[in-house]
Design an enzyme around this catalytic site. Sequence first.
Site, short mmCIF file in Angstrom:
data_model
loop_
_atom_site.label_atom_id
_atom_site.label_comp_id
_atom_site.label_asym_id
_atom_site.label_seq_id
_atom_site.Cartn_x
_atom_site.Cartn_y
_atom_site.Cartn_z
N THR A 389 0.92 -1.11 0.00
CA THR A 389 0.00 0.00 0.00
C THR A 389 0.96 1.16 0.00
O THR A 389 2.15 0.98 0.22
CB THR A 389 -0.84 -0.09 1.30
OG1 THR A 389 -1.60 -1.27 1.27
CG2 THR A 389 -1.71 1.10 1.53
N GLY A 482 -0.91 -3.37 5.50
CA GLY A 482 -2.05 -4.21 5.89
C GLY A 482 -2.46 -3.89 7.32
O GLY A 482 -2.51 -2.74 7.73
N1 GLY Z 1 -5.31 -3.83 1.56
C1 GLY Z 1 -4.82 -3.26 2.75
C2 GLY Z 1 -5.81 -2.45 3.48
O1 GLY Z 1 -6.75 -1.95 2.89
O2 GLY Z 1 -5.70 -2.30 4.66
#
Ligand code: GLY
Length: 581
Positions: A389, A482
């Site tokens: 991310t 995450g």
């Molecule tokens: N895919 C990571 C989050 O949205 O936290």
Amino acid sequence: MSCTPVAGPPKPDGTRSSFATLRRLRPVGLLLPAWLVAAQASELVRAHRGMVASESALATQVGVQVLQEGGTAVDAAVATAFALAVTCPAAGNLGGGGFLLHRAASGKAVAYDFREVAPAAADAWMFVTNGAYDVTRHHHSHRAVGVPGTVAGLHLAWRDHGRLPWRRLVEPAIKLAATGFPVSEELARSLTDALPKLRRSTAAYQQFTRSGIPYAPGEILQQPDLAATLERIARRGPAGFYRGEVAQRLAREMTAGDGLITQADLREYRALRREPVRGTYREFEVLSMPPPSSGGTVLVLMLNLLEELDLARNGRDSAATIHLVAEAMRLGFAERARWLGDPDFNPDLPLERLLSKEHAARLRATIQPDRASPSSLAAVAGEAESRQTTHLSVVDAARNAVALTYTLEESYGSGLMAPGTGFLLNNEMGDFNPAPGLTTTNGLIGTAPNLAAPRKRMLSSMTPTILVKDHQPVLVLGSPGGRTIINTVLLTILNVVDFGLDLETALATPRFHHQWFPDRILCERGAFSTETIAALRALGHRLEEYPYPQGAVGAIRVDPGTGRLEGLFDPRAPDGAAAGW
Ligand code: GLY
């Protein structure tokens, strides 16, 4: 390292800011202006007029130029995000989604939700094949792709708070994609690691290799299909993405791969404005992301839990402090699993209660100072989510502030790319719970609030956050990682507020993570001394060391006295940089 710094002239206050030449990374057509105060990752930058911190020095540069031309914090964030979609393909994206938290200088704050949504044909059992949970379908198939939200979200925020023309904000990304930019060591390594995933898609494999040979550092990566898609977006706004050729190509890719997204799903995607989560921590107001992210809610809950405890007394590194913080993490993540999901599908979501000091006090009373509480399935959990991310922070001259986190879910998302579009598709459906009732001590969660349903947004952990004091933004931050995101943001705030660390130390100190299940503290290599490890074990904690770093914080600090800005991107992300003017 991503760029070559050259010491700048000494500043009157003796600070260590530097002018980065960005020599190795400067793409054709992007000249470095003299006013830019920039640094590479782990170098603190100080400036007065505006600041951008992102995971790519090139994208940061794009954002600061927008600020310098009179763009707002949102203008700069939008331009930086589009540039990241080119220079940071693992996480920067058009084919994913995210959240943008905006606090205007007036104090008015709004949270933009451009999280992906499940296609209309989704359902709670869609990741079960022949009666068994199908992890491949959940995370690594065309069915793992959610309807992307990034383009709609950036456009909505720009419509509300932008000043410069839309095209001006997309244009630098078009240039970077069309003329290319030199691949950094970090990007070359990351693309090589991603080859097995990218091989699944001919279009992605062609875009990110030289006929199957990985890019070497210094080679120029051009992405003509991505430039064409960006050009459509520059010309037509979201319609250039959600309608017409791009939408047709995307829907065709889905049909060919047994995916679910249709042109109607794309046409009907909407980004939303939401009320930010608000809390207080000591003398600070905390603004963060509401559901469908769990980030802001769990962050405020954990801060409320810790507020009555004198963390500073035992010191940041002590087993006593780490124990208390880990217990707060355990409780916060248990509440996350139990209650949180898309608020539009969970009308009974008890947000007010979860954010209240009273609720935190009740939970705090269960913490034992001399013993780790075992995580219990009676409450409910999750495997570590992807670290891929990316976060960017912006503060402009008027002191409007933006914290923006967006993602493809895993590094390079699903690895899928519809031919001719030039952008990777997310695998965000993996953030929905796998199947009703499937909750395990290994970390799967099967609670109802986050089961897949048509047009529902999957629960996120992204935590773009702004701390405010005396009506001024004082810290703007966020991170990838995450579920670890929430704890990374928590630890950074504790480092600054409770332990009085300067920004460089606050970002550099080793991090740790507890997420209720699996019941253990994950810690960065060398995070704790031998004595601290022994003491934590004696309290009943299980400890495991990460093989990789936790998070990559992009932070901007505003000195409430002088108004001076300090920007820094995490030393864990070698291509990141802050820059100001
Ligand atoms: N895919 C990571 C989050 O949205 O936290």
